[in-house]
Design an enzyme around this catalytic site. Structure first.
Site, PDB file in Angstrom:
ATOM      1  N   TYR A  20      41.864  25.400  45.240  1.00 12.16           N
ATOM      2  CA  TYR A  20      41.153  26.531  45.483  1.00 12.16           C
ATOM      3  C   TYR A  20      41.202  26.612  47.124  1.00 12.16           C
ATOM      4  CZ  TYR A  20      37.576  30.029  45.412  1.00 12.16           C
ATOM      5  OH  TYR A  20      37.071  31.407  45.602  1.00 12.16           O
ATOM      6  N   SER A  43      41.555  33.259  41.242  1.00 14.30           N
ATOM      7  CA  SER A  43      40.759  34.384  42.409  1.00 14.30           C
ATOM      8  C   SER A  43      41.415  33.661  43.785  1.00 14.30           C
ATOM      9  CB  SER A  43      39.340  33.784  42.284  1.00 14.30           C
ATOM     10  OG  SER A  43      38.740  34.929  42.981  1.00 14.30           O
ATOM     11  N   ASP A  49      38.438  43.660  35.706  1.00 10.22           N
ATOM     12  CA  ASP A  49      37.877  42.613  36.798  1.00 10.22           C
ATOM     13  C   ASP A  49      37.669  43.560  37.834  1.00 10.22           C
ATOM     14  OD1 ASP A  49      37.821  40.771  39.153  1.00 10.22           O
ATOM     15  OD2 ASP A  49      39.475  39.607  38.416  1.00 10.22           O
ATOM     16  N   HIS A  77      36.384  39.147  35.849  1.00  6.36           N
ATOM     17  CA  HIS A  77      36.968  37.916  36.732  1.00  6.36           C
ATOM     18  C   HIS A  77      36.772  36.738  36.042  1.00  6.36           C
ATOM     19  CE1 HIS A  77      38.305  36.934  40.539  1.00  6.36           C
ATOM     20  NE2 HIS A  77      37.427  36.154  40.857  1.00  6.36           N
TER      21      HIS A  77
END
Length: 695
Positions: free
Chosen positions: A456, A536, A620, A655
């Site tokens: 991430y 993301s 999203d 999302h």
């Protein structure tokens, strides 16, 4: 090899100019989520993707195993409201968790709220659940189709009857009650154009008085140009004395204001008038405020101050900063300081004077969360998990420190067969990065183990050990799960976060590349058996790394990714991410830097990119699907060689939050099936291993 005929994606003449530099945007038309052309493109892409996935021989087996393993009862930590203890439960494969309750003193459970009845297909989910101070009324928000836009319903908790008209067009909000009279919430004006992609950047706080229509709700903060912020959250202290407002212009840093609700027409008092820190009020005792802050202390501390003079020069330490990052919670009249030590939880209990009461003994190395409740609660609850141990719930007596196992799952997965190992490796600039590697015991380091490297690296978010059913299925197949704690995250405080932002963004990508190289050098895997995965901001990570190092991995799995870095801030709440990313308009230096790694702008013709499965949802409105659409179009038009570049677009999904279990299982079967198939497996690796044992 499966033959693929990609849909033809038209190009248009669309040029933006940044600091006298022309940038083509040939797939700009895919940003229009309401056009028939975009709708037709989505359908055509899904036909091609589904046709490919249908040819994977073990996809059905993966789905069956995911369904079977998923099918166990899951329970959330209980919490007290009024005369009841409430908790969430999923009996196994329910699309959404159901809220139950027990009357205090009784063991008889009663169904309270079932989100599975909100829609026929399970795509409407429960978001926030908030009770009035006496517990007699509940306000709850729902999301439809995965959208960040919410509706708020108000219900009599005793009769379970809806008692008011639904509040609509609510987004990024808490629901915080004042006494039993009404509640505060936040939203934006409904945007012009598409509500799924149009920009929203002036958040407003409202007060809804029970029994009145939404149009009469009182605007509390955010209605003037001076009060314009992208995110404003409102919270009432447990004793109903103060309203706390935290305006933000980005996802990091906030201003802080309070209002004395015990005094009619009292003004807002400013505690902080800049966004240089993350500071929040977590408790008060009369006029004494307790704050957790990283102002001038990157690892955070707890301070106290009187509300009459609440600015930083009057702050007094209650729990001082340490070398480890503090996450604080409050319950039962105590503070609980959860520290991350190389991303592993350590928890300490303190009184309001900062006196250490005890270290909380945890059941192992992993992630503990919870430790919150009301002041009068003697029993608090917390969960504990790690990468190979399903989450368990413990009750804690705050007076004695005794912890008792409250609930343990009955799951068809033996944690004892697996192990997690923490390693440290050096990134490109010599920075030491921790990484957890989890796998089946007895793994042979032969360079041929299918491996998912998940990352991430942003927004001060920490990746701490957490059990995942899908990851368990991956490891059952002999797969390795490797999760590094990249810069940009919060594992080592604000400095660690800032080292991965704006003009230092490349550090995050370098950390991820170095993690892959560590796994390859140490024979855990090799490039032909390595998949890069992230969602993301992690989707950006995968997109950037696969375009910078297309040779690094066999498979790339960018999910709901931020992939057009020149335009991300023009959609919905994207401008709020500028603390981490900067923007193309900020300066020529920033424009050139961002353009240098933006995945959409760095796909080159004639390059063999990894087998790629992009995943996104058509609803999203956090990271709009146009990011993924454009990236897919670029890859399909320029990919060299035979590796597939596909996009899987989930309908009526956003999302990620609130996605029905049925859709989650289908997606993981597709993602894991695609990954293993493109690593060369014709049957599942577990079947290969069984044959080797038999021979």
């Amino acid at each position: 090899m499966i033959e693929i005929n990609y849909p033809l994606t038209k190009t248009v003449d669309s040029i933006d100019i940044y600091f006298d530099v022309k940038v083509n945007d040939p797939y700009r038309w895919l940003e229009d989520d309401r056009s028939k052309e975009t709708e037709a493109w989505v359908k055509a892409q899904n036909v091609v993707t589904n046709s490919y996935l249908d040819n994977i021989p073990f996809r059905k087996e993966l789905k069956e195993r995911l369904s079977n393993l998923w099918n166990y009862e899951k329970i959330g930590a209980p919490f007290k409201e009024g005369n009841y203890m409430y908790f969430s439960k999923n009996d196994g494969l329910q699309n959404q968790y159901v809220v139950y309750r027990k009357k205090i003193g009784s063991e008889d459970e009663e169904l309270f709220l079932d989100p599975n009845t909100f829609s026929k297909d399970g795509t409407t989910s429960l978001d926030t659940l908030s009770f009035s101070k006496d517990g007699n009324i509940v306000a709850y928000s729902i999301s439809e189709g995965g959208s960040d836009w919410r509706k708020i319903l108000v219900m009599d908790a005793e009769t379970k009857k809806i008692i008011e008209d639904t509040l609509i067009d609510v987004k990024f909000t808490q629901i915080s009650w004042y006494k039993n009279e009404g509640f505060y919430y936040s939203s934006y004006d409904k945007p012009m154009g598409s509500e799924l992609s149009a920009k929203t950047d002036q958040h407003k706080v409202y007060y809804h008085k029970l029994g009145t229509p939404q149009k009469e709700d009182t605007l509390i903060f955010g209605g003037t140009p001076e009060e314009k912020h992208r995110y404003i959250y409102a919270h009432v202290t447990e004793d109903d004395k103060y309203l706390i407002i935290t305006p933000r212009i980005s996802t990091s840093g906030n201003k802080l204001l309070i209002k004395d609700l015990s005094v009619n027409n009292s003004p807002f008092i400013t505690i902080l008038n800049d966004t240089e820190s993350d500071t929040s009020i977590i408790e008060n005792h009369g006029s004494t405020l307790y704050l957790v802050t990283n102002l001038n202390v990157p690892n955070k501390r707890i301070v106290k101050v009187d509300a009459s003079n609440p600015t930083p020069e009057h702050w007094v330490d209650v729990i001082a900063e340490t070398e480890h990052v503090l996450n604080a919670s409050v319950g039962g009249g105590y503070f609980f300081a959860e520290y991350m030590v190389d991303a592993i939880s350590k928890v300490k209990q303190y009184d309001y004077n900062g006196k250490l009461i005890r270290d909380i003994e945890l059941p192992g190395l992993g992630t503990a969360s919870g430790f919150y409740g009301k002041k009068e609660d003697v029993t608090l609850y917390y969960s504990f998990t790690n990468y190979n141990t399903p989450s368990r719930i413990y009750s804690l007596n705050t007076q004695t420190g005794k912890a008792t196992l409250h609930w343990s799952p009955k799951i068809d997965f033996d944690s004892n067969d697996y192990e997690s190992k923490q390693v440290f490796y050096n990134s490109k600039d010599g920075t030491k990065i921790p990484m957890m590697i989890t796998y089946k015991k007895g793994l042979e380091l032969n360079g041929k183990n299918p491996t998912i490297l998940y990352g991430y690296g942003g927004f001060n978010i920490s990746l701490t050990p957490t059990f995942s059913i899908s990851n368990a299925v991956w490891m059952e197949q002999g797969g390795i799960l490797a999760i590094p704690n990249l810069r940009g995250g919060g594992e080592y405080g604000r400095k660690w976060h800032d080292e991965g932002t704006q003009l230092k963004r490349q550090n995050v990508f370098d950390d991820f590349i170095a993690a892959a190289e560590y796994l390859i050098t140490n024979k855990y895997t090799s490039s032909n058996y390595l998949a890069l995965r992230g969602g993301s901001n992690g989707g950006l990570l995968v997109g950037a790394v696969m375009t910078q190092r297309p040779d690094l991995a066999k498979v790339a799995l960018p999910a709901v990714g931020v992939l057009d870095m020149l335009r991300y801030h023009t959609f919905t709440a994207g401008a709020g991410w500028a603390y981490d990313y900067g923007t193309a308009e900020q300066s020529k230096e920033m424009f050139e830097y961002i353009k240098g790694y933006s995945p959409v702008h760095n796909v080159k013709a004639g390059v063999a990119y990894p087998a790629t499965l992009i995943t996104t949802g058509d609803h999203d409105d956090r990271v709009v699907p146009a990011h993924s659409f454009k990236f897919a179009a670029e890859l399909q038009s320029k990919q060299s060689g035979n590796n597939p570049t596909l996009i899987r677009i989930e309908t009526d999904a956003g999302h990620g939050a609130g996605t029905p279990v049925s859709k989650i299982i289908e997606e993981y079967a597709d993602v894991f099936g695609f990954t293993l198939f493109n690593m060369g497996f014709k049957v599942l690796p577990s079947k290969v291993n069984e044959k080797l044992k038999d021979n």
